[in-house]
Design a protein around this motif. Structure first.
Motif, PDB file in Angstrom:
ATOM      1  N   LYS A 282       0.808  -1.225   0.000  1.00 31.53           N
ATOM      2  CA  LYS A 282       0.000   0.000   0.000  1.00 31.53           C
ATOM      3  C   LYS A 282       0.836   1.268   0.000  1.00 31.53           C
ATOM      4  CE  LYS A 282      -0.604   0.111   5.037  1.00 31.53           C
ATOM      5  NZ  LYS A 282      -1.607   0.182   6.129  1.00 31.53           N
ATOM      6  N   ASP A 283       2.068   1.212   0.476  1.00 25.87           N
ATOM      7  CA  ASP A 283       2.907   2.411   0.477  1.00 25.87           C
ATOM      8  C   ASP A 283       3.311   2.835  -0.927  1.00 25.87           C
ATOM      9  OD1 ASP A 283       2.867   2.710   3.242  1.00 25.87           O
ATOM     10  OD2 ASP A 283       4.504   1.286   3.510  1.00 25.87           O
ATOM     11  N   ILE A 284       3.141   1.969  -1.924  1.00 27.88           N
ATOM     12  CA  ILE A 284       3.455   2.340  -3.306  1.00 27.88           C
ATOM     13  C   ILE A 284       2.557   3.484  -3.763  1.00 27.88           C
ATOM     14  CG2 ILE A 284       3.539   1.491  -5.686  1.00 27.88           C
ATOM     15  CD1 ILE A 284       5.711   0.391  -3.913  1.00 27.88           C
ATOM     16  N   ASN A 285       1.365   3.603  -3.179  1.00 34.00           N
ATOM     17  CA  ASN A 285       0.470   4.693  -3.554  1.00 34.00           C
ATOM     18  C   ASN A 285       1.096   6.045  -3.240  1.00 34.00           C
ATOM     19  OD1 ASN A 285      -1.904   5.669  -4.647  1.00 34.00           O
ATOM     20  ND2 ASN A 285      -3.014   5.605  -2.723  1.00 34.00           N
ATOM     21  N   ILE A 286       1.835   6.119  -2.142  1.00 33.77           N
ATOM     22  CA  ILE A 286       2.517   7.369  -1.791  1.00 33.77           C
ATOM     23  C   ILE A 286       3.628   7.659  -2.790  1.00 33.77           C
ATOM     24  CG2 ILE A 286       3.792   8.552   0.031  1.00 33.77           C
ATOM     25  CD1 ILE A 286       2.435   6.728   2.044  1.00 33.77           C
ATOM     26  N   VAL A 287       4.349   6.621  -3.212  1.00 29.90           N
ATOM     27  CA  VAL A 287       5.430   6.786  -4.178  1.00 29.90           C
ATOM     28  C   VAL A 287       4.886   7.317  -5.502  1.00 29.90           C
ATOM     29  CG1 VAL A 287       7.267   5.596  -5.422  1.00 29.90           C
ATOM     30  CG2 VAL A 287       6.744   4.962  -3.062  1.00 29.90           C
ATOM     31  N   LEU A 288       3.814   6.716  -5.992  1.00 31.81           N
ATOM     32  CA  LEU A 288       3.240   7.151  -7.262  1.00 31.81           C
ATOM     33  C   LEU A 288       2.696   8.560  -7.177  1.00 31.81           C
ATOM     34  CD1 LEU A 288       1.379   3.859  -8.221  1.00 31.81           C
ATOM     35  CD2 LEU A 288       3.569   4.658  -9.074  1.00 31.81           C
ATOM     36  N   ARG A 289       2.120   8.897  -6.043  1.00 32.28           N
ATOM     37  CA  ARG A 289       1.615  10.260  -5.866  1.00 32.28           C
ATOM     38  C   ARG A 289       2.764  11.267  -5.892  1.00 32.28           C
ATOM     39  NH1 ARG A 289      -0.465   9.964  -0.770  1.00 32.28           N
ATOM     40  NH2 ARG A 289      -2.042   8.541  -1.581  1.00 32.28           N
ATOM     41  N   GLU A 290       3.920  10.855  -5.403  1.00 34.32           N
ATOM     42  CA  GLU A 290       5.078  11.745  -5.368  1.00 34.32           C
ATOM     43  C   GLU A 290       5.687  11.949  -6.749  1.00 34.32           C
ATOM     44  OE1 GLU A 290       8.264  13.980  -3.508  1.00 34.32           O
ATOM     45  OE2 GLU A 290       6.320  13.326  -2.752  1.00 34.32           O
ATOM     46  N   ILE A 291       5.816  10.880  -7.509  1.00 33.91           N
ATOM     47  CA  ILE A 291       6.520  10.995  -8.789  1.00 33.91           C
ATOM     48  C   ILE A 291       5.640  11.513  -9.914  1.00 33.91           C
ATOM     49  CG2 ILE A 291       8.082   9.127  -8.134  1.00 33.91           C
ATOM     50  CD1 ILE A 291       6.544   7.287  -9.978  1.00 33.91           C
ATOM     51  N   LEU A 292       4.325  11.673  -9.647  1.00 33.89           N
ATOM     52  CA  LEU A 292       3.421  12.133 -10.706  1.00 33.89           C
ATOM     53  C   LEU A 292       2.915  13.546 -10.475  1.00 33.89           C
ATOM     54  CD1 LEU A 292       1.271   8.921 -11.336  1.00 33.89           C
ATOM     55  CD2 LEU A 292       3.167   9.797 -12.700  1.00 33.89           C
ATOM     56  N   THR A 293       3.481  14.259  -9.511  1.00 29.65           N
ATOM     57  CA  THR A 293       3.071  15.639  -9.262  1.00 29.65           C
ATOM     58  C   THR A 293       4.217  16.580  -9.561  1.00 29.65           C
ATOM     59  OG1 THR A 293       3.674  15.394  -6.925  1.00 29.65           O
ATOM     60  CG2 THR A 293       1.366  15.021  -7.509  1.00 29.65           C
TER      61      THR A 293
END
Length: 949
Positions: A900-911
């Protein structure tokens, strides 16, 4: 005392709300008919003037309960006061008490009932006319209240407003109890005996009379009749033996004692057991028949009360109709009804056959007769050996014929039951018994891709289990999966993973328990594409609430991944279930990916590789040997992985691309990009981390940011969000051309989401609206901007002058019924036309400019592709950039379901504010004139010095 001024009558009238209405003497819905009618003051008229008194005898026969005359001189003028018993109320202190009915409100369907209790208002004295309503009211007025707060009490304090279901007529035991109490009080002068009589009668009614109903009386037969018949059998047997052994009349007959009775019972236990079994079966069947008869009788009486006119004298229904109705009722409400009916017929056939055989055969043993009857039923050939008498042969033939019919019915019932069970299994109604599996709630276009990604994730573990719970038909889903697996173009690979489908409503707790969500590793809730985005997101909110309310699931280690369509609805989920579910906004992620890929050619293939389990993906792992080291020191500590971040054990935050001096602490997890979770290990650290050996970074040349011209070809529902995101990336003065079929005057409303959003406030972008069809060449040859009224603004351009072109999956076509393949066909057509126009315009400008002038090549369009099967056609169209939107979203959902922590990673690299992904030229890190060979880690260290690796 004047009755018209009675305070109790006034209080009762006020509580009922209406006293000037006529009592409904023949109300068919009312179990108690009132035998008087209220006047204007709420009292009953005299016997001479009230018509209901003329019908007193008829009404008494109809309702079958007694009413006592009051004290008075002339018996002909006495009023009939209905006396009732209070039952089934929420107050246990008045249940079982007696009372008399003052009045009735037809509008509210309520009775005013005065409680009769105690010596001052004893029901026995009231029933036999010693006390009446006036006497009771006079007694109440003379009472001295011990509590000062009770001074304002009136007669209404012991008068209750009750519905018809809380009252019942007096029964025989009630009148008998009142008679004995009256005798104890008036004749014997023992009021305390009346209390004992009342308590005794209540005990008898509760504990004895309830078991003496006709349908319950069979239980006494089970206890008494077997013993009595066995004793009778023993007595007759012993007496017969004694009479047979003593032919001479002078000899003494053997007496019947307890010992020879016990011995006889032991010798004839088979007879005793058979008789008991027969009595038990017959009494059970009789009980059921009696209860059905009572029910039919009640329904017939109730339906007759609804009939009017000539139909009053007709039967409400026939016996055949009621029989068919009750059979249909039991067959539809109980799965054992057919079995019970078959067993009942079998039992009755055996019992009747055995009874006839006992009468006409020489052997009068009941157990033998029952066994013979059973053999006739079970084996039709057995009756051929019966004795050669006409009656016995007829009995045997009848029993055998009935047995053949019963066994035919039994075969039919068994076959129907097996077929029903097989159908249930086919429909997916059985429960899933599994642990550590992935549960997918719902089904949409991304489901197959998610199954593929989860199967790839489970490959290193030898496979796993995926359970899909959706409202779709199970067989249809299985056929869809089988077709995808057997497809020749990009087939679905399960790689040892088992996919199980179940049909049901994911919002129900029983269905969630059926797929064992409480023991699952993760739960993925997919949005419905058949609903409006806001309505679909509302359903997802309810889905999260359903999981949150599932107590067994809340205590498990399973995490939830929810697909949301509109980014504005994302904030709803923390409101209903904070820190419970990971929300993935599909349209928002695709929009951000497409913007980044449009501005950075070649990034699409990199992101597709990072998002899916087929290439390299993100993994979190704790490494104790790296504790105390800086993030710069661990750059090359993994031979087959690249560290890109840390999840801190102190605050739980995920830091992407941290500072070089960020120190790894105990419990911190390193975020890496690797092929699989078991494909990398920490090396021994022998690589020389020396800045001098790495070399110096070439002098960076400042890249001058330029104004961009971008075109969105097509329309998306979240177009406003994409424009806002693009405005964060580009320089001031950049232009965004919107080319689609949506009329210009409607776009402003759509961008505001029909009033749900504010007007766009852009700092860097200028919007140019173009109305045209992306698959028509003449509309694409020359791009002309129009205002909100559709009039040309004078701004125009050509396709070869754009820095980026995005071909979107057109929402207008989707709303008109286009599926994924149709949308992809439109996108490919637009791509081919745009590429052809760009090529011709570029060649024309190159010929016109000459050889020496440097003409910039046109950009490569980026196309959004929905169906993964279209990927094989992209090479034919010479498409250098594409976004497999459903494929990427499916990969993202699958990755978040695994971690579930991958959601934070994707949110970071796509903003725009986070650490984004870019493709840089190698000359940024290597001096190509002086250095011609460097290892990957050398370049990695140089990028790390710039915090770009």
């Amino acid at each position: 005392m004047n009755r018209n001024s009675s305070p109790s009558r006034n209080a009762i009238a006020n509580r009922l709300g209406s006293i000037d209405e006529e009592i409904e003497l023949d109300n068919p819905h009312d179990p108690i008919r009132i035998l008087c009618r209220l006047g204007e003051d709420g009292v009953s008229p005299s016997g001479s003037s009230g018509k209901p008194l003329d019908r007193r005898a008829q009404l008494r026969r109809k309702v079958s309960f007694f009413s006592s005359p009051l004290n008075g001189g002339d018996t002909s003028s006495r009023e009939e006061i209905p006396m009732v018993k209070i039952i089934n109320t929420s107050r246990s202190d008045i249940n079982g008490k007696f009372g008399y009915v003052n009045s009735y409100s037809g509008t509210k369907e309520r009775y005013a009932v005065t409680l009769l209790d105690g010596e001052k208002m004893h029901p026995a004295l009231f029933y036999f006319g010693v006390q009446g309503p006036d006497d009771i009211e006079n007694m109440r007025e003379s009472l001295q209240y011990s509590n000062p707060s009770d001074q304002n009490h009136d007669a209404a304090n012991t008068t209750f407003i009750l519905p018809p279901t809380a009252l019942t007529r007096l029964k025989f035991l009630d009148t008998a109890s009142l008679f004995f109490q009256y005798v104890a009080i008036r004749t014997l002068g023992r009021p305390q005996w009346a209390n004992y009589i009342e308590q005794t009668m209540q005990f008898l009614q509760r504990n004895v009379v309830a078991t003496l109903r006709l349908e319950n009386f069979s239980f006494f037969f089970l206890l008494i009749l077997p013993i009595s018949m066995a004793r009778l059998h023993i007595m007759l047997l012993h007496q017969w033996e004694a009479w047979s052994a003593n032919d001479s009349p002078g000899k003494k007959v053997v007496p019947l004692t307890l010992s020879n009775m016990i011995e006889s019972i032991s010798n004839h236990k088979g007879e005793f057991f058979t008789i008991s079994l027969l009595l038990m079966g017959t009494s059970t069947i009789a009980r059921f028949i009696i209860s059905e008869y009572r029910l039919v009788k009640e329904k017939a009486e109730a339906m007759l009360s609804y009939q009017t006119g000539e139909s009053q004298n007709k039967k409400a229904f026939s016996t055949t109709e009621m029989f068919e109705y009750r059979i249909d009722y039991y067959f539809s409400t109980s799965k054992w009804a057919k079995v019970a009916l078959l067993l009942s017929f079998t039992f009755m056939l055996i019992a009747v056959g055995a009874g006839c055989l006992v009468v006409f055969m020489d052997d009068h043993s009941i157990s033998n007769a029952v066994w013979i009857a059973w053999t006739y039923v079970a084996d039709p050939g057995t009756h051929a050996d019966c004795p050669e008498t006409f009656l016995i042969r007829m009995i045997s033939f009848a029993v055998t014929l009935g047995g053949m019919l019963i066994f035919a019915l039994m075969i039919g019932i068994i076959s129907d039951y097996i077929a029903e069970k097989v159908d249930d299994l086919k429909k997916g109604k059985s429960r899933i018994i599994d642990i550590d599996h992935t549960v997918i709630l719902g089904w949409n276009d991304k489901s197959l891709a998610i199954i593929q990604q989860v199967a790839l994730a489970n490959e290193s573990e030898g496979g796993g289990t995926i359970v899909v719970l959706a409202t779709n038909d199970k067989e249809e889903l299985e056929e869809t999966l089988a077709s995808a697996v057997a497809s020749n173009e990009n087939p679905l690979r399960l790689l040892g993973t088992e996919v199980i489908f179940r049909s049901g409503n994911p919002l129900l707790e029983s269905e969630l328990r059926r797929v064992s969500t409480q023991t699952a590793r993760s739960v993925v809730s997919l949005s419905s594409e058949d609903l409006d985005p806001d309505e679909s997101d509302s359903t997802q909110v309810r889905q999260v609430m359903a999981l949150k309310a599932f107590d067994e699931f809340v205590g498990s280690k399973c995490h939830v991944v929810v697909e949301v369509q509109d980014v504005d609805n994302k904030e709803l989920f923390p409101l209903v279930a904070p820190d419970f579910a990971e929300v993935v906004v599909t349209h928002d992620i695709i929009g951000r990916l497409m913007i980044q890929c449009a501005r950075c050619p070649g990034l699409a293939s990199v992101l597709e590789e990072m998002m899916g389990f087929e290439g390299s993906e993100f993994y979190f792992e704790e490494w104790a040997e790296l504790s105390g080291k800086t993030f710069y020191d661990i750059t090359c500590r993994f031979d087959d992985a690249i560290p890109i971040g840390v999840k801190s054990s102190r605050d739980g935050n995920v830091y992407i691309n941290p500072e070089n001096d960020f120190t790894i602490s105990d419990g911190d997890k390193i975020l890496v990009l690797a092929e699989d979770n078991d494909s990398y290990e920490v090396n021994d650290g022998t690589y020389n981390i020396n800045i001098k050996s790495v070399g110096k970074i070439p002098k960076l040349v400042d890249e001058k940011l330029k104004v961009e011209k971008i075109m969105f070809c097509g329309w998306r529902r979240d177009m406003a969000d994409m424009i806002v995101q693009l405005d964060e990336y580009v320089e001031k003065g950049s232009e965004l051309w919107l080319f689609n079929m949506v009329p210009a005057r409607e776009r402003a409303s759509l961008l505001r989401d029909k009033g749900n959003k504010e007007d766009l406030e852009l700092e860097n972008l200028k919007i140019c609206n173009v109305v045209g069809n992306p698959v028509i060449r003449r509309d694409l040859n020359y791009i002309r901007a129009v205002d909100n009224d559709g009039k040309p603004t004078g701004d125009e351009t050509t396709l070869d002058l754009f820095d980026s072109i995005l071909i979107l999956a057109d929402a207008v076509a989707i709303e008109n019924g286009a599926n994924m393949m149709s949308c992809d066909s439109r996108s490919l057509s637009s791509l081919l036309i745009i590429q052809d126009i760009q090529k011709k315009m570029y060649e024309a400008r190159k010929l016109k400019a000459g050889v020496d002038e440097d003409i910039q090549e046109p950009c490569s369009p980026i196309s959004e592709i929905l169906d993964t099967r279209t990927k094989s056609l992209l090479s034919v169209a010479n498409c250098k950039g594409y976004i497999m939107s459903n494929q990427i979203i499916s990969s993202v959902i699958a990755q978040v379901s695994e971690e579930k922590d991958i959601n934070i990673v994707l949110r970071e690299i796509l903003t725009a504010e986070g650490s984004e992904t870019y493709i840089r030229s190698v000359s940024r890190y290597v001096d190509l004139e002086k250095e011609d060979e460097l290892s990957f880690w050398d370049i990695g260290f140089r990028a790390r010095q710039l915090r770009e690796g």
